[in-house]
Structure formats: C-alpha cells, structure tokens
Design an enzyme around this catalytic site. Structure first.
Site: not given
Ligand code: SAH
Length: 211
Positions: A57
């Site tokens: 993000s």
């Molecule tokens: N917090 C992260 C950004 C996350 S992007 C950072 O600081 O870089 C969103 C993430 O959520 C992605 O990696 C995606 O694979 C994950 N995601 C999506 N659905 C999910 C689920 N049901 N359980 C766990 N992770 C999930």
C-alpha cells in the site's frame, strides 16, 4: 535527511501519523520491502507491485491505518494479508517486545517474501501464518487489534468473533473496485462501525471474502 525521514515528516505534517507511529516507521525503512526495480520510488506516496498481482500500500495508507488501529505496547495483533511484510513490521514496532503480531497470508510465495523482508530487521515478535485469513486465526485468539489489508465484500464474522471485548478491527469493505475503510469496535456482543475514508485495495479472497 534520508528518504524515509522526509516521507515521515511529510506524513506527520499532513496528520497521517502521530509521534508513536512516526517513531515506528523510522525503524522500518520502506525500501527493504519493495522489489529492487522500484527502489527509486520507495518513498513516493504510491502503492507498488510486489509480485503475484499484489501490492504494498501507499505510505499514507499504511500510516493512517497504523494510527487508526491504535496499537499499544503489549497488545496481540492479527494482520490479514502479509504481502511484503511492511505493515506487519510497523505493527510489531508499535506492539513492542511484550506484544506480538500474527500475520496471515494465502499466497505461499508472499509469506516467504514477508518473512525474508521482516528478517532484515531485528524484530522477533512477528509470527507468520499461511492460510485463509477470512477465517482469522482462532488458535491465538482473542486479539486486541485486527487489521485486514485487502478488500472484503463484508466484515467476516470469524474476525469479529476473534476480537476481544473493546477490541478494534480495521477493514476495507466494499466492491472489488472501491471500498470504505471501516473501523469496527466490539462493544459487548454488538459492534460499532464507522467509515474512516474511501480506499482501493486488492481483493480479500477466501471463504468469508471474495470467491
Ligand atoms: N499488508 C501488506 C499489503 C497487502 S496486499 C504490506 O504491507 O505489504 C494484500 C495481501 O492480502 C496480498 O498479499 C494477498 O495475497 C493477501 N490476501 C488476499 N486474500 C487473503 C486471505 N483470505 N487470507 C490471507 N491473505 C490474503
């Protein structure tokens, strides 16, 4: 002044962070969490690709979410969506050595990426869990704070169930295109929900998220 410091001062002057969150962000250089080819954009206020269609993000979003979650020393925090590990590392700084952050990620390559990135710092209070975070992580519940960093069609009930009384949950809720960042406070068996701001996140995919 480093790129990180300049970014933090800008975020501070615009009210995205308070002193505590600024201090946590100082200890977690964003450049350690993004692919080499985007290195020069590490401190620009923009999301960046981290592979497998996912993104880290924008700094202002991470800052605002970290501040809004109101993490205190010693708290047990659950993050859904480890991605690069950047948000988890900042939360771990805020929770301190007496606190802990469990971060859940569904894509195996990304949990590995998050681990590798967090290991660049001297943090010992981040625990990585591979799986569907829409179901939360019941083993270590209840949590003081829960943060979801992917967009959900609704608030997954398991996350509310795994929140402590008085606990706070932050989650983008809406369509796959646009969402509202919602702050959910658990009061007895009820929840109080407020919309903090419009946001755009990648989808939360799982049993209680998008299919
Ligand atoms: N917090 C992260 C950004 C996350 S992007 C950072 O600081 O870089 C969103 C993430 O959520 C992605 O990696 C995606 O694979 C994950 N995601 C999506 N659905 C999910 C689920 N049901 N359980 C766990 N992770 C999930």
């Amino acid at each position: 002044m480093s790129g990180n410091e300049e970014m933090i001062e800008l975020l501070f002057s615009h009210g995205y962070v308070d002193e505590r969150v600024a201090e946590a962000m100082r200890k977690v250089p964003r450049e350690l969490f993004i692919p080499e080819e985007y290195g020069r954009s590490a401190y620009a206020d923009t999301p960046l690709p981290i592979g497998l269609g996912q993104t880290i993000s924008a700094p202002s979003i991470v800052a605002f979410m970290s501040k809004s979650l109101d993490v205190q020393e010693g708290m047990k925090v659950l993050e859904i969506g480890s991605g690069s590990g950047y948000q988890a590392a900042i939360l771990a700084e805020l929770a301190g050595n007496s606190g802990v952050v469990y971060t859940v990620e569904r894509i195996p390559q990304l949990i590995q990426l998050a681990k590798t990135n967090v290991e660049k710092l001297s943090l010992t209070n981040v625990k990585f869990v591979e799986g569907d975070g829409t179901k939360g992580y019941a083993q270590e519940s209840p949590y003081d704070r829960i943060i979801v960093t992917a967009a959900s069609p609704s608030i997954p009930q398991p996350l509310v169930d795994q929140l402590k009384e008085g606990g706070k949950l932050l989650i983008p809720v809406g369509s796959r295109m646009f969402q509202d960042l919602q702050l959910v406070v658990k009061v007895g068996k009820e929840v109080e929900i407020s919309n903090l701001m419009p946001v755009v996140f990648v989808p939360l995919i799982g049993e209680f998220g998008y299919k």
